[in-house]
Design an enzyme around this catalytic site. Structure first.
Site, mmCIF file in Angstrom:
data_model
loop_
_atom_site.group_PDB
_atom_site.id
_atom_site.type_symbol
_atom_site.label_atom_id
_atom_site.label_comp_id
_atom_site.label_asym_id
_atom_site.label_seq_id
_atom_site.Cartn_x
_atom_site.Cartn_y
_atom_site.Cartn_z
ATOM 1 N N CYS A 346 0.841 -1.412 -0.027
ATOM 2 C CA CYS A 346 0.007 0.071 0.094
ATOM 3 C C CYS A 346 0.877 1.172 -0.010
ATOM 4 O O CYS A 346 1.032 1.842 0.968
ATOM 5 C CB CYS A 346 -0.792 0.146 1.337
ATOM 6 N N GLU A 347 1.547 1.452 -1.021
ATOM 7 C CA GLU A 347 2.441 2.690 -1.227
ATOM 8 C C GLU A 347 2.581 2.662 -2.530
ATOM 9 O O GLU A 347 2.925 2.026 -3.406
ATOM 10 C CB GLU A 347 3.781 2.422 -0.771
#
Ligand SMILES: *Cc1c(COP(=O)(O)O)cnc(C)c1O
Length: 421
Positions: A346-347
């Site tokens: 999640c980046e």
């Protein structure tokens, strides 16, 4: 040159099909080739064969015990930068007299462990550190062999995060102050000056910055000898780069590097030490990953892999380029399409490549990141509670898992919940 090549349309590591390992081990994983590791070590060893020398593999590039043992059996020394790496070198059977200890912040405990277990030399990075080594050695009743790492203030012309030889970097002592620092070293008890150390950075693609630095080391050798110091060893660090992108201009070869060292320093009669990491391990390893989804976005298509930035951080951290190739070779003449190749973390930084031209791929297909052997597995983390991925070593037609994938329970059970909860 490496030993990851297509045979009949399928990627092999030496004599083993990569797809077969993937089927047994699961993806993603790191895969190393023994023949490539050994070949790169020997190239350096031969490049310096004109005189006394020791190739000390900088194990921070890839420090699995099986890799260290492979190189140790070839006669490699090791360059270590922490107490943990020192323990790894000893555990892999490397004798203390072939281990050099680098690093800007060696602690009292690390110095003591190395002096007790045996050490070829400490590469001293500051005067306070030099005084601590003197104290520890004196308290143990031993003599610590040292070099001082000088900062030659040259531009390595590499990525700012891996340049170490400019005066603004934290490494070494300014070369202009070297004579003063060597005078103090000679006066301190428990120390024996054996030489000079320099390391100007990593992924250098030209010889000129090395040569500039080594010329300064040559001049300093003469000056220190005139001051009465015995300079018998020159540690020239690591840093020779590798071609990450096939299209790039090729970095100099170890033979060219060795010839330049001979020209610049050969007349001094010193034993030469070098500390290559990336050039030995980099192209000796690939990361194998599987396509989970192909997602058609607006104006771009995403290849979502099961490997992510926590497994291979170089693209996110250094904007590094890795060749990404399909394990099943594309048919000749097939049309390539641009993909953004990403992991599931999640980046937004979890992006390996943007608009990379690839043959058409589908969920379940395997891809390989080339040149992932150095600063790959060692920089991995468990971010997003993703297990550290396995490491596998191939030798001819055999392969072995040299670090297994931990289970979720093993990861979770490393945590302790206080009794009050
Ligand atoms: C990182 C490092 C090396 C190895 O650098 P490579 O670019 O991997 O060859 C060698 N010596 C020291 C002191 C280092 O910090």
């Amino acid at each position: 040159m490496d030993h990851f090549i297509y045979k009949d349309g399928s990627l092999f590591a030496e004599d083993v099909p990569v797809a077969e390992i993937a089927a047994q081990v699961g993806t993603p994983f790191y895969l190393y080739s023994t023949a490539t590791l050994v070949r790169h070590f020997r190239l350096f060893d031969e490049a310096l064969s004109w005189g006394p020398h020791l190739v000390c593999y900088a194990m921070k590039a890839a420090s699995n015990q099986a890799i260290l043992r492979t190189l140790a059996q070839e006669g490699a020394g090791m360059d270590v930068v922490s107490g943990g790496e020192y323990a790894r070198a000893i555990a892999a059977g490397v004798p203390g007299e072939r281990i050099v200890f680098s690093g800007v912040g060696k602690t009292h405990e690390e110095i003591k462990a190395a002096l007790t277990g045996g050490i070829r030399q400490f590469n001293v990075e500051s005067e306070p550190e030099m005084r601590v080594i003197s104290e520890v050695a004196t308290s143990l009743g031993v003599v610590a062999p040292i070099t001082v790492r000088v900062n030659p203030d040259v531009d390595a012309k590499t990525h700012a995060k891996i340049a170490t030889g400019k005066s603004e970097n934290k490494f070494g002592i300014p070369i202009a102050r070297a004579r003063e620092v060597y005078a103090e070293a000679a006066a301190l008890p428990g120390l024996k000056v054996v030489g000079i150390d320099v390391h100007i950075g990593s992924q250098l693609t030209q010889l000129e910055p090395f040569q500039q630095a080594y010329q300064k080391v040559a001049d300093l050798t003469e000056a220190l000898r005139a001051d009465g110091h015995e300079i018998t060893r020159l540690d020239l660090g690591g840093g020779l780069g590798i071609p990450y992108a096939r299209s790039n201009e090729a970095p100099p070869l170890p033979t060219d590097y060795g010839a330049m060292v001979k020209d610049t320093l050969g007349h001094l009669g010193c034993e030469i030490e070098i500390e290559p990491g990336r050039l030995i391990a980099g192209n000796s390893g690939i990361m194998v990953s599987k396509v989970i989804y192909v997602k058609n976005g607006e104006g771009r298509d995403f290849l979502i892999l099961d490997g992510a930035m926590n497994d291979l951080i170089r693209p996110a951290m250094y904007e590094a380029h890795h060749e990404i190739i399909p394990v099943q070779e594309a048919e000749p003449g097939v049309e390539l399409t641009p993909y953004d190749i990403v992991g599931p973390v999640c980046e937004t930084g979890d992006t390996f490549a943007k608009g990379r031209l690839m043959p058409p791929l589908a969920a379940g297909d395997l891809v390989a990141f080339r040149s992932a052997g150095a600063y790959g597995a060692v920089m991995a983390s468990e971010y997003n509670t993703r297990p550290l991925i396995p490491e596998v070593l191939v030798k001819d037609d055999q392969f072995s898992v040299i670090r297994p994938r931990p289970t979720f329970d093993e990861m979770i059970n490393r945590d302790n919940v206080p009794e009050w909860l």
